[in-house]
Design a protein around this motif. Structure first.
Motif, PDB file in Angstrom:
ATOM      1  N   ALA A 139       0.999  -0.809   0.034  1.00 58.11           N
ATOM      2  CA  ALA A 139       0.099   0.087  -0.032  1.00 58.11           C
ATOM      3  C   ALA A 139       0.919   1.505  -0.176  1.00 58.11           C
ATOM      4  O   ALA A 139       0.341   2.570   0.062  1.00 58.11           O
ATOM      5  CB  ALA A 139      -0.871   0.082   0.791  1.00 58.11           C
ATOM      6  N   SER A 140       1.754   1.386   0.279  1.00 61.04           N
ATOM      7  CA  SER A 140       3.118   2.384  -0.223  1.00 61.04           C
ATOM      8  C   SER A 140       2.652   2.900  -1.576  1.00 61.04           C
ATOM      9  O   SER A 140       2.951   2.469  -2.187  1.00 61.04           O
ATOM     10  CB  SER A 140       4.615   1.765   0.150  1.00 61.04           C
ATOM     11  N   GLY A 141       2.734   4.528  -0.887  1.00 65.48           N
ATOM     12  CA  GLY A 141       2.791   4.934  -2.417  1.00 65.48           C
ATOM     13  C   GLY A 141       3.899   4.976  -2.928  1.00 65.48           C
ATOM     14  O   GLY A 141       4.241   5.169  -4.635  1.00 65.48           O
ATOM     15  N   ASP A 142       5.623   4.551  -2.930  1.00 64.21           N
ATOM     16  CA  ASP A 142       6.613   3.914  -3.538  1.00 64.21           C
ATOM     17  C   ASP A 142       6.128   2.811  -4.112  1.00 64.21           C
ATOM     18  O   ASP A 142       6.569   1.908  -3.219  1.00 64.21           O
ATOM     19  CB  ASP A 142       7.539   5.018  -2.343  1.00 64.21           C
ATOM     20  N   GLY A 143       6.504   2.662  -4.919  1.00 68.59           N
ATOM     21  CA  GLY A 143       6.041   1.592  -5.748  1.00 68.59           C
ATOM     22  C   GLY A 143       7.342  -0.234  -5.646  1.00 68.59           C
ATOM     23  O   GLY A 143       6.492  -0.718  -5.213  1.00 68.59           O
ATOM     24  N   ALA A 144       8.877   1.454  -5.157  1.00 70.03           N
ATOM     25  CA  ALA A 144       9.485   0.303  -5.689  1.00 70.03           C
ATOM     26  C   ALA A 144       9.903  -0.420  -3.372  1.00 70.03           C
ATOM     27  O   ALA A 144      10.241  -0.911  -3.808  1.00 70.03           O
ATOM     28  CB  ALA A 144      10.803   1.268  -5.703  1.00 70.03           C
ATOM     29  N   ARG A 145       9.613   1.039  -2.862  1.00 67.57           N
ATOM     30  CA  ARG A 145       9.631   0.264  -1.547  1.00 67.57           C
ATOM     31  C   ARG A 145       8.745  -0.950  -1.329  1.00 67.57           C
ATOM     32  O   ARG A 145       9.024  -1.788  -0.726  1.00 67.57           O
ATOM     33  CB  ARG A 145       9.745   2.104  -0.936  1.00 67.57           C
ATOM     34  N   ALA A 146       7.291  -0.373  -1.992  1.00 69.72           N
ATOM     35  CA  ALA A 146       6.675  -1.731  -1.059  1.00 69.72           C
ATOM     36  C   ALA A 146       7.108  -3.017  -1.732  1.00 69.72           C
ATOM     37  O   ALA A 146       6.610  -4.510  -1.145  1.00 69.72           O
ATOM     38  CB  ALA A 146       5.173  -1.039  -2.613  1.00 69.72           C
ATOM     39  N   ALA A 147       7.987  -2.900  -3.488  1.00 70.54           N
ATOM     40  CA  ALA A 147       8.408  -4.571  -4.038  1.00 70.54           C
ATOM     41  C   ALA A 147       9.201  -4.365  -2.718  1.00 70.54           C
ATOM     42  O   ALA A 147       9.475  -5.776  -2.966  1.00 70.54           O
ATOM     43  CB  ALA A 147       8.256  -3.548  -5.276  1.00 70.54           C
ATOM     44  N   THR A 148      10.285  -3.358  -2.260  1.00 71.08           N
ATOM     45  CA  THR A 148      11.238  -4.504  -1.750  1.00 71.08           C
ATOM     46  C   THR A 148      11.187  -4.985  -0.272  1.00 71.08           C
ATOM     47  O   THR A 148      11.296  -5.757  -0.308  1.00 71.08           O
ATOM     48  CB  THR A 148      11.944  -3.139  -1.295  1.00 71.08           C
ATOM     49  N   ALA A 149       9.526  -4.485  -0.010  1.00 72.68           N
ATOM     50  CA  ALA A 149       8.978  -5.013   1.372  1.00 72.68           C
ATOM     51  C   ALA A 149       8.622  -6.602   1.045  1.00 72.68           C
ATOM     52  O   ALA A 149       8.870  -7.346   2.021  1.00 72.68           O
ATOM     53  CB  ALA A 149       8.155  -3.669   2.178  1.00 72.68           C
ATOM     54  N   LEU A 150       7.580  -6.688   0.390  1.00 70.24           N
ATOM     55  CA  LEU A 150       6.892  -7.671  -0.142  1.00 70.24           C
ATOM     56  C   LEU A 150       8.240  -8.173  -0.495  1.00 70.24           C
ATOM     57  O   LEU A 150       7.831  -9.585  -0.334  1.00 70.24           O
ATOM     58  CB  LEU A 150       6.069  -7.667  -1.680  1.00 70.24           C
ATOM     59  N   ARG A 151       8.990  -8.203  -1.371  1.00 71.05           N
ATOM     60  CA  ARG A 151      10.438  -9.260  -1.914  1.00 71.05           C
ATOM     61  C   ARG A 151      10.641 -10.069  -0.330  1.00 71.05           C
ATOM     62  O   ARG A 151      10.940 -10.798  -0.480  1.00 71.05           O
ATOM     63  CB  ARG A 151      11.196  -8.544  -2.394  1.00 71.05           C
ATOM     64  N   ARG A 152      11.061  -9.098   0.188  1.00 71.28           N
ATOM     65  CA  ARG A 152      11.798  -9.358   1.837  1.00 71.28           C
ATOM     66  C   ARG A 152      10.620 -10.345   2.247  1.00 71.28           C
ATOM     67  O   ARG A 152      11.159 -11.584   3.242  1.00 71.28           O
ATOM     68  CB  ARG A 152      11.846  -8.321   2.555  1.00 71.28           C
ATOM     69  N   SER A 153       9.414 -10.057   2.366  1.00 68.55           N
ATOM     70  CA  SER A 153       8.581 -11.156   2.807  1.00 68.55           C
ATOM     71  C   SER A 153       8.753 -12.314   2.243  1.00 68.55           C
ATOM     72  O   SER A 153       8.564 -13.680   2.730  1.00 68.55           O
ATOM     73  CB  SER A 153       7.244 -10.311   2.870  1.00 68.55           C
ATOM     74  N   ILE A 154       8.895 -12.049   0.536  1.00 64.03           N
ATOM     75  CA  ILE A 154       8.093 -13.905   0.247  1.00 64.03           C
ATOM     76  C   ILE A 154       9.473 -14.260   0.357  1.00 64.03           C
ATOM     77  O   ILE A 154       9.619 -15.736   0.386  1.00 64.03           O
ATOM     78  CB  ILE A 154       8.076 -13.262  -1.689  1.00 64.03           C
ATOM     79  N   LEU A 155      10.888 -13.673   0.565  1.00 63.73           N
ATOM     80  CA  LEU A 155      12.267 -14.584   0.592  1.00 63.73           C
ATOM     81  C   LEU A 155      12.248 -14.871   2.146  1.00 63.73           C
ATOM     82  O   LEU A 155      12.453 -16.241   2.625  1.00 63.73           O
ATOM     83  CB  LEU A 155      13.055 -13.767   0.908  1.00 63.73           C
ATOM     84  N   ASP A 156      11.465 -14.654   3.137  1.00 65.24           N
ATOM     85  CA  ASP A 156      11.636 -15.335   4.632  1.00 65.24           C
ATOM     86  C   ASP A 156      10.243 -16.106   4.148  1.00 65.24           C
ATOM     87  O   ASP A 156      10.996 -17.230   4.536  1.00 65.24           O
ATOM     88  CB  ASP A 156      10.655 -14.497   5.296  1.00 65.24           C
ATOM     89  N   LEU A 157       9.471 -16.412   3.352  1.00 66.46           N
ATOM     90  CA  LEU A 157       8.751 -17.761   3.497  1.00 66.46           C
ATOM     91  C   LEU A 157       9.048 -18.597   2.761  1.00 66.46           C
ATOM     92  O   LEU A 157       9.650 -20.174   2.696  1.00 66.46           O
ATOM     93  CB  LEU A 157       7.390 -16.978   2.425  1.00 66.46           C
ATOM     94  N   GLN A 158       9.392 -17.986   1.711  1.00 63.05           N
ATOM     95  CA  GLN A 158      10.709 -19.115   0.682  1.00 63.05           C
ATOM     96  C   GLN A 158      11.853 -19.865   1.501  1.00 63.05           C
ATOM     97  O   GLN A 158      12.235 -21.238   1.669  1.00 63.05           O
ATOM     98  CB  GLN A 158      11.394 -18.962  -0.581  1.00 63.05           C
ATOM     99  N   ASP A 159      12.342 -19.292   2.861  1.00 70.33           N
ATOM    100  CA  ASP A 159      13.505 -19.365   3.536  1.00 70.33           C
ATOM    101  C   ASP A 159      12.376 -20.776   4.740  1.00 70.33           C
ATOM    102  O   ASP A 159      13.864 -21.283   4.926  1.00 70.33           O
ATOM    103  CB  ASP A 159      14.543 -18.666   4.602  1.00 70.33           C
TER     104      ASP A 159
END
Length: 280
Positions: free
Chosen positions: A86-106
């Protein structure tokens, strides 16, 4: 063995020597996962990986209705997973979500990274994350009532915890993989057996567990040096060329063959006696 294995979402017991049973313990919610569960999953498997009292792991879900129904969508929504974009900055939102996905994958990969062989027994609903967990394991068994599905496209996204990377290397047909992943259709135990997703189908969960325990006991009686080395070499070679696999095996076995287990196993065969191997 040290401190007892006490966890909120997993039951950990020792049904026989060197064999541990890890049971997903959220039966009322069909063993569906949310953030705290997969973090605890990683904690359990990382600890088992280096426990010298463990040589084989059996992985099941509590109750009769489901191994796991996958992601608990309501719990994920309540914890704010959806709001991370929901962040107004797409790149920052994507970075947060990518970290979350990587945590799940790990967390899911902790099953594959575990030094000990993991036998996964599926039953009832085995949906979404169930496939991610199962293909990270080493041996898969199921019951005749098991209903499988790679459900992620039905919730608006590609599967992201391992199925799309591992399933094509587990089964024999890439066409079939694309069929079930693109359509999210259900498939049954006979279909899973026919493509090699599972290596055995049993009428009841109890029968499947009994077979898993039999296989686990047989593996646990082998040299842990040999068993853990074999898992490492198979997994490493799966993702590389034959030549690379052979070279890695030569380096690995230059150390492993110096173990006392090598002579113990040879002599026990000649003397027709059951060998006993030290903990590792």
């Amino acid at each position: 063995m040290g401190a007892p294995y006490l966890y909120e979402y997993f039951n950990v017991t020792f049904p026989q020597e060197y064999v541990v049973h890890v049971e997903i313990n959220r039966e009322k919610k069909l063993n569906a996962f949310f953030d705290s569960m997969w973090l605890e999953l990683k904690t359990v498997f990382y600890r088992l990986s280096t426990d010298s009292s463990v040589r084989v792991i059996i992985f099941t879900g509590a109750g009769e209705r489901a191994f796991t129904a996958g992601l608990d969508v309501q719990a994920a929504s309540d914890s704010g997973v959806g709001s991370r974009t929901a962040s107004g900055d797409g790149a920052r939102a994507a970075t947060a979500l990518r970290r979350s996905i990587l945590d799940l994958q790990d967390c899911v990969s902790s099953i594959e990274k575990c030094e000990k062989p993991v036998i996964c027994i599926l039953h009832g609903f085995s949906l979404g994350l169930a496939i991610d967990l199962a293909v990270a394991a080493d041996i898969r068994l199921c019951t005749t009532s098991t209903r499988f599905a790679v459900k992620e496209v039905d919730i608006g996204a590609p599967a992201d915890a391992g199925t799309l990377s591992r399933l094509p290397k587990v089964v024999g047909s890439f066409s079939w993989v694309k069929d079930v992943c693109l359509s999210a259709r259900m498939f049954d135990a006979n279909e899973a057996l026919s493509v090699g997703l599972v290596s055995g189908v049993f009428v009841t969960k109890e029968e499947a567990f009994t077979e898993g325990l039999r296989q686990a006991g047989r593996i646990a009686r082998k040299s842990p040096i040999a068993v853990q080395g074999t898992k490492e070499l198979l997994n490493w070679s799966r993702d590389r060329t034959v030549a690379d696999g052979l070279r890695y095996t030569s380096v690995w076995n230059s150390a492993a063959a110096q173990s006392k287990d090598f002579n113990i196993a040879l002599l026990s065969g000649l003397q027709k006696r059951t060998p006993r191997f030290e903990k590792l």
